[in-house]
Design an enzyme around this catalytic site. Structure first.
Site, mmCIF file in Angstrom:
data_model
loop_
_atom_site.group_PDB
_atom_site.id
_atom_site.type_symbol
_atom_site.label_atom_id
_atom_site.label_comp_id
_atom_site.label_asym_id
_atom_site.label_seq_id
_atom_site.Cartn_x
_atom_site.Cartn_y
_atom_site.Cartn_z
ATOM 1 N N ASN A 63 0.805 -1.210 0.000
ATOM 2 C CA ASN A 63 0.000 0.000 0.000
ATOM 3 C C ASN A 63 0.844 1.270 0.000
ATOM 4 O O ASN A 63 2.076 1.221 0.074
ATOM 5 C CB ASN A 63 -0.949 -0.024 1.202
ATOM 6 C CG ASN A 63 -2.283 0.614 0.896
ATOM 7 O OD1 ASN A 63 -2.370 1.595 0.175
ATOM 8 N ND2 ASN A 63 -3.335 0.045 1.459
ATOM 9 N N HIS A 94 22.726 2.884 10.897
ATOM 10 C CA HIS A 94 23.545 3.859 11.621
ATOM 11 C C HIS A 94 24.085 3.253 12.911
ATOM 12 O O HIS A 94 23.610 2.234 13.386
ATOM 13 C CB HIS A 94 22.740 5.120 11.945
ATOM 14 C CG HIS A 94 21.565 4.848 12.835
ATOM 15 N ND1 HIS A 94 20.372 4.402 12.336
ATOM 16 C CD2 HIS A 94 21.408 4.921 14.168
ATOM 17 C CE1 HIS A 94 19.515 4.226 13.339
ATOM 18 N NE2 HIS A 94 20.117 4.527 14.457
ATOM 19 N N ALA A 136 -2.258 -2.698 13.390
ATOM 20 C CA ALA A 136 -1.820 -1.347 13.036
ATOM 21 C C ALA A 136 -0.987 -0.721 14.149
ATOM 22 O O ALA A 136 -1.285 -0.876 15.333
ATOM 23 C CB ALA A 136 -3.038 -0.473 12.744
ATOM 24 N N LYS A 156 3.379 -8.082 20.703
ATOM 25 C CA LYS A 156 3.211 -9.293 21.508
ATOM 26 C C LYS A 156 2.010 -10.067 20.976
ATOM 27 O O LYS A 156 1.098 -9.484 20.386
ATOM 28 C CB LYS A 156 2.971 -8.931 22.971
ATOM 29 C CG LYS A 156 4.173 -8.298 23.640
ATOM 30 C CD LYS A 156 3.872 -8.034 25.104
ATOM 31 C CE LYS A 156 5.004 -7.606 25.927
ATOM 32 N NZ LYS A 156 5.964 -6.714 25.574
ATOM 33 N N ARG A 159 -3.585 -13.209 20.345
ATOM 34 C CA ARG A 159 -4.348 -14.474 20.318
ATOM 35 C C ARG A 159 -3.925 -15.310 19.136
ATOM 36 O O ARG A 159 -3.326 -14.815 18.187
ATOM 37 C CB ARG A 159 -5.844 -14.229 20.283
ATOM 38 C CG ARG A 159 -6.364 -13.621 18.999
ATOM 39 C CD ARG A 159 -7.889 -13.406 19.093
ATOM 40 N NE ARG A 159 -8.420 -12.766 17.935
ATOM 41 C CZ ARG A 159 -9.065 -13.397 16.950
ATOM 42 N NH1 ARG A 159 -9.241 -14.701 16.992
ATOM 43 N NH2 ARG A 159 -9.546 -12.734 15.924
#
Length: 170
Positions: A63, A94, A136, A156, A159
């Site tokens: 996207n 860096h 998101a 994390k 489910r």
């Protein structure tokens, strides 16, 4: 070199690009069949350094505003959906102090049927297992197993997902 598919494909199988796609390439890019790029309203950018490889599997959707940078190797499987303004970087590019290796990079692997939401960051050395979803705004700094939803900073497991064999997100 940019390669499309494995040869012998029709025009319908070539990549589809809407908007701006910037390609900064010294290495190798391999793009599968029916890959779609959106570069509107924000340009999408692929950066592949000398000796690096970027592979994008069949039916993948990238996207607007996505940035993918390969200093070593980034592998994106088939049927992957990548949300707007996501960054996928196999190197930090860096040093934080004189003890850090400025050239260090670790390959990224995104397996088949993965969905990555808007504004995610995928960091060096990560593998995302097939059929997984990255919510998101997540920052993924360690491996994600298959068939899970991950979210947060750092991401994390929220489910497990029930994914029938052969089911593909379209």
């Amino acid at each position: 070199m940019i390669r499309f598919g494995k040869g012998g494909h029709s025009l319908r199988e070539l990549p589809w690009i809407k908007g701006k796609l910037y390609v900064n390439k010294s290495g190798t890019i391999r793009i599968g069949k029916r890959v779609r790029f959106v570069g509107k309203p924000w340009a999408t950018q692929l950066t592949v350094e000398t000796g690096a490889v970027l592979e994008i599997g069949d039916n993948t959707f990238i996207n607007a505003g996505v940035g993918i940078a390969a200093r070593h190797r980034v592998t994106i499987g088939a049927n992957v959906k990548i949300g707007p303004r996501t960054s996928i970087l196999d190197s930090t590019y860096h040093q934080l102090d004189v003890n850090d290796d400025p050239g260090s990079s670790k390959p990224i692997v995104i397996r088949n049927n993965v969905w990555i939401g808007t504004r995610c960051t995928i960091l060096p050395g990560v593998t995302i297992g097939e059929n997984s979803v990255v919510a998101a705004g997540s920052i993924v700094n360690k491996d994600v197993p298959k068939n899970v939803l991950v979210a947060g900073i750092p991401a994390k497991i929220i489910r497990e997902l029930e994914i029938p064999e052969g089911w593909i997100r379209q």
